[in-house]
Design a protein around this motif. Structure first.
Motif, PDB file in Angstrom:
ATOM      1  N   LYS A   1       8.295  11.419  -2.191  1.00  0.00           N
ATOM      2  CA  LYS A   1       8.740  12.596  -1.444  1.00  0.00           C
ATOM      3  C   LYS A   1       9.298  13.666  -2.380  1.00  0.00           C
ATOM      4  O   LYS A   1       9.132  14.862  -2.128  1.00  0.00           O
ATOM      5  N   THR A   2       9.941  13.253  -3.472  1.00  0.00           N
ATOM      6  CA  THR A   2      10.455  14.215  -4.441  1.00  0.00           C
ATOM      7  C   THR A   2       9.312  14.991  -5.079  1.00  0.00           C
ATOM      8  O   THR A   2       9.374  16.222  -5.221  1.00  0.00           O
ATOM      9  N   GLN A   3       8.231  14.272  -5.449  1.00  0.00           N
ATOM     10  CA  GLN A   3       7.090  14.950  -6.051  1.00  0.00           C
ATOM     11  C   GLN A   3       6.332  15.794  -5.041  1.00  0.00           C
ATOM     12  O   GLN A   3       5.913  16.913  -5.344  1.00  0.00           O
ATOM     13  N   ALA A   4       6.180  15.265  -3.826  1.00  0.00           N
ATOM     14  CA  ALA A   4       5.454  16.007  -2.786  1.00  0.00           C
ATOM     15  C   ALA A   4       6.165  17.307  -2.430  1.00  0.00           C
ATOM     16  O   ALA A   4       5.529  18.320  -2.109  1.00  0.00           O
ATOM     17  N   ALA A   5       7.491  17.306  -2.512  1.00  0.00           N
ATOM     18  CA  ALA A   5       8.265  18.495  -2.152  1.00  0.00           C
ATOM     19  C   ALA A   5       7.971  19.669  -3.082  1.00  0.00           C
ATOM     20  O   ALA A   5       8.076  20.831  -2.692  1.00  0.00           O
ATOM     21  N   ARG A   6       7.567  19.359  -4.324  1.00  0.00           N
ATOM     22  CA  ARG A   6       7.234  20.423  -5.277  1.00  0.00           C
ATOM     23  C   ARG A   6       5.994  21.205  -4.837  1.00  0.00           C
ATOM     24  O   ARG A   6       5.786  22.337  -5.231  1.00  0.00           O
TER      25      ARG A   6
ATOM     26  N   SER B   1       0.843  -1.191   0.000  1.00  0.00           N
ATOM     27  CA  SER B   1       0.000   0.000   0.000  1.00  0.00           C
ATOM     28  C   SER B   1       0.881   1.244   0.000  1.00  0.00           C
ATOM     29  O   SER B   1       2.101   1.177   0.225  1.00  0.00           O
ATOM     30  N   HIS B   2       0.255   2.390  -0.245  1.00  0.00           N
ATOM     31  CA  HIS B   2       1.004   3.656  -0.240  1.00  0.00           C
ATOM     32  C   HIS B   2       1.705   3.851   1.097  1.00  0.00           C
ATOM     33  O   HIS B   2       2.909   4.179   1.143  1.00  0.00           O
ATOM     34  N   GLU B   3       0.990   3.637   2.187  1.00  0.00           N
ATOM     35  CA  GLU B   3       1.558   3.852   3.513  1.00  0.00           C
ATOM     36  C   GLU B   3       2.708   2.897   3.775  1.00  0.00           C
ATOM     37  O   GLU B   3       3.744   3.286   4.338  1.00  0.00           O
ATOM     38  N   GLU B   4       2.548   1.633   3.353  1.00  0.00           N
ATOM     39  CA  GLU B   4       3.612   0.644   3.570  1.00  0.00           C
ATOM     40  C   GLU B   4       4.874   1.001   2.801  1.00  0.00           C
ATOM     41  O   GLU B   4       5.995   0.882   3.315  1.00  0.00           O
ATOM     42  N   LEU B   5       4.705   1.451   1.559  1.00  0.00           N
ATOM     43  CA  LEU B   5       5.865   1.749   0.732  1.00  0.00           C
ATOM     44  C   LEU B   5       6.572   3.022   1.173  1.00  0.00           C
ATOM     45  O   LEU B   5       7.799   3.124   1.089  1.00  0.00           O
ATOM     46  N   VAL B   6       5.821   4.014   1.643  1.00  0.00           N
ATOM     47  CA  VAL B   6       6.457   5.221   2.171  1.00  0.00           C
ATOM     48  C   VAL B   6       7.270   4.867   3.410  1.00  0.00           C
ATOM     49  O   VAL B   6       8.412   5.321   3.587  1.00  0.00           O
ATOM     50  N   ALA B   7       6.689   4.034   4.277  1.00  0.00           N
ATOM     51  CA  ALA B   7       7.390   3.625   5.499  1.00  0.00           C
ATOM     52  C   ALA B   7       8.628   2.786   5.184  1.00  0.00           C
ATOM     53  O   ALA B   7       9.611   2.810   5.936  1.00  0.00           O
ATOM     54  N   LEU B   8       8.604   2.062   4.074  1.00  0.00           N
ATOM     55  CA  LEU B   8       9.729   1.205   3.689  1.00  0.00           C
ATOM     56  C   LEU B   8      10.974   2.024   3.379  1.00  0.00           C
ATOM     57  O   LEU B   8      12.114   1.571   3.584  1.00  0.00           O
ATOM     58  N   GLY B   9      10.765   3.232   2.856  1.00  0.00           N
ATOM     59  CA  GLY B   9      11.890   4.114   2.598  1.00  0.00           C
ATOM     60  C   GLY B   9      12.708   3.768   1.367  1.00  0.00           C
ATOM     61  O   GLY B   9      13.873   4.167   1.263  1.00  0.00           O
ATOM     62  N   GLY B  10      12.114   3.042   0.427  1.00  0.00           N
ATOM     63  CA  GLY B  10      12.832   2.626  -0.776  1.00  0.00           C
ATOM     64  C   GLY B  10      12.563   3.532  -1.960  1.00  0.00           C
ATOM     65  O   GLY B  10      12.366   4.749  -1.818  1.00  0.00           O
ATOM     66  N   LYS B  11      12.543   2.922  -3.146  1.00  0.00           N
ATOM     67  CA  LYS B  11      12.385   3.662  -4.397  1.00  0.00           C
ATOM     68  C   LYS B  11      11.086   4.465  -4.421  1.00  0.00           C
ATOM     69  O   LYS B  11      11.076   5.646  -4.761  1.00  0.00           O
ATOM     70  N   TYR B  12       9.982   3.827  -4.053  1.00  0.00           N
ATOM     71  CA  TYR B  12       8.687   4.509  -4.083  1.00  0.00           C
ATOM     72  C   TYR B  12       8.690   5.708  -3.147  1.00  0.00           C
ATOM     73  O   TYR B  12       8.224   6.798  -3.509  1.00  0.00           O
ATOM     74  N   SER B  13       9.211   5.512  -1.948  1.00  0.00           N
ATOM     75  CA  SER B  13       9.234   6.593  -0.969  1.00  0.00           C
ATOM     76  C   SER B  13      10.022   7.788  -1.487  1.00  0.00           C
ATOM     77  O   SER B  13       9.589   8.941  -1.344  1.00  0.00           O
ATOM     78  N   ARG B  14      11.154   7.523  -2.140  1.00  0.00           N
ATOM     79  CA  ARG B  14      11.960   8.624  -2.681  1.00  0.00           C
ATOM     80  C   ARG B  14      11.221   9.349  -3.800  1.00  0.00           C
ATOM     81  O   ARG B  14      11.234  10.582  -3.873  1.00  0.00           O
TER      82      ARG B  14
END
Length: 286
Positions: A278-283, A262-275
């Motif tokens: 976070k790069t897109q969210a920072a915009r 899930s989105h939450e699981e992958l963000v917490a994982l801190g891997g490719k998806y999370s990066r």
């Protein structure tokens, strides 16, 4: 003349001469409706004819019946190739795509195509009436104006249509003198409405909001759960506001699945998806 010569070379090809082309044998086995288990890509490999590079290599993941699954990855990761395999425009050169445990190649090809509705990133802009553009999603009901209008209302395209000179009878494109052209986002909304006009069990959206502005994207987002109720949905997107709608997310890299969850699981994982997220969210300052 060069184009014509290549065309005749193409039609003279033996279909069995290139890996990945559809098998010539025809099965009459119908696609199960409704699905019991869903789709599975099992050790799938694919190399386009004339290329030595495998686009997909040992790819495996499942799409449960009724689930909303997003596929993300950088350009060239193999996302659109998966769409072509799921809709049987190609067959895998290795492994298999299974539906309810049976290889897609063992089902009737026309029945497979009828079970899948796709909005490709380079969707077709039919220079016909608005009603035809939507009705082509189910050609058996192309003259059912009531159903066409109901579909347009559900997708949010109706307000745009009624503002046109002849409403649903407005000719689109510039081929005809009376034709009206639409913006990229308006054409895309019609393409989505056309896909939803179909009763297909599988809905595939390749970059479904690429041409939409933020407000139209939000409108589609708010309608998404209702629009796709009871369907198995696969969508590809670089916009993480769209990806977050999914029940599960599959991350591709060089033709392999590197992460899923899930989105939450992958963000917490801190891997490719999370990066990527976070790069897109920072915009947007998030």
């Amino acid at each position: 003349m060069l184009m014509a010569s290549r065309y005749f070379q193409f039609i003279d090809l033996d279909p069995r001469s290139a890996a990945g082309t559809l098998t010539t044998g025809q099965s009459a086995r119908p696609v199960p409706r409704p699905f019991a288990r869903g789709l599975e890509l099992r050790d799938v490999g694919f190399t386009y004819p004339g290329s030595e590079r495998a686009v997909l290599d040992g790819l495996s993941f499942t799409i449960p019946a009724g689930a909303k699954v997003a596929i993300v990855g950088e350009n060239g990761a193999g996302k659109t190739t998966i769409v072509k395999l799921l809709s049987r425009l190609y067959d895998p050169t290795a492994g298999a795509v299974l539906l309810d445990g049976t290889d897609l190649r063992d089902y009737d090809l026309n029945d497979v195509r009828g079970a899948v509705s796709v909005v490709f990133q380079d969707f077709v802009r039919y220079e016909f009436s608005v009603a035809d553009n939507i009705g082509f999603g189910d050609v058996r009901d192309v003259d059912d104006r009531e159903r066409i209008e109901a579909t347009a209302r559900r997708t949010g395209a109706h307000d745009t249509v009624v503002a046109l000179p002849q409403g649903y009878d407005t000719m689109l494109g510039k081929t005809y003198d009376e034709g009206v052209d639409l913006s990229g986002g308006e054409w895309q909304f019609l393409a989505i409405a056309r896909a939803l006009m179909s009763n297909a069990e599988i809905l595939i959206l390749d970059e479904p909001t690429a041409a939409l502005d933020a407000l139209k994207e939000q409108e589609l987002y708010e309608r998404f759960a209702t629009l796709t109720e009871g369907r198995t949905v696969v969508f590809i997107s670089h916009r993480f506001s769209t990806v977050r709608m999914a029940d599960a997310i599959v991350v591709l890299e060089d033709g392999h699945v590197t992460e899923s969850g899930s989105h939450e699981e992958l963000v917490a994982l801190g891997g490719k998806y999370s990066r990527m997220y976070k790069t897109q969210a920072a915009r947007y300052g998030n």
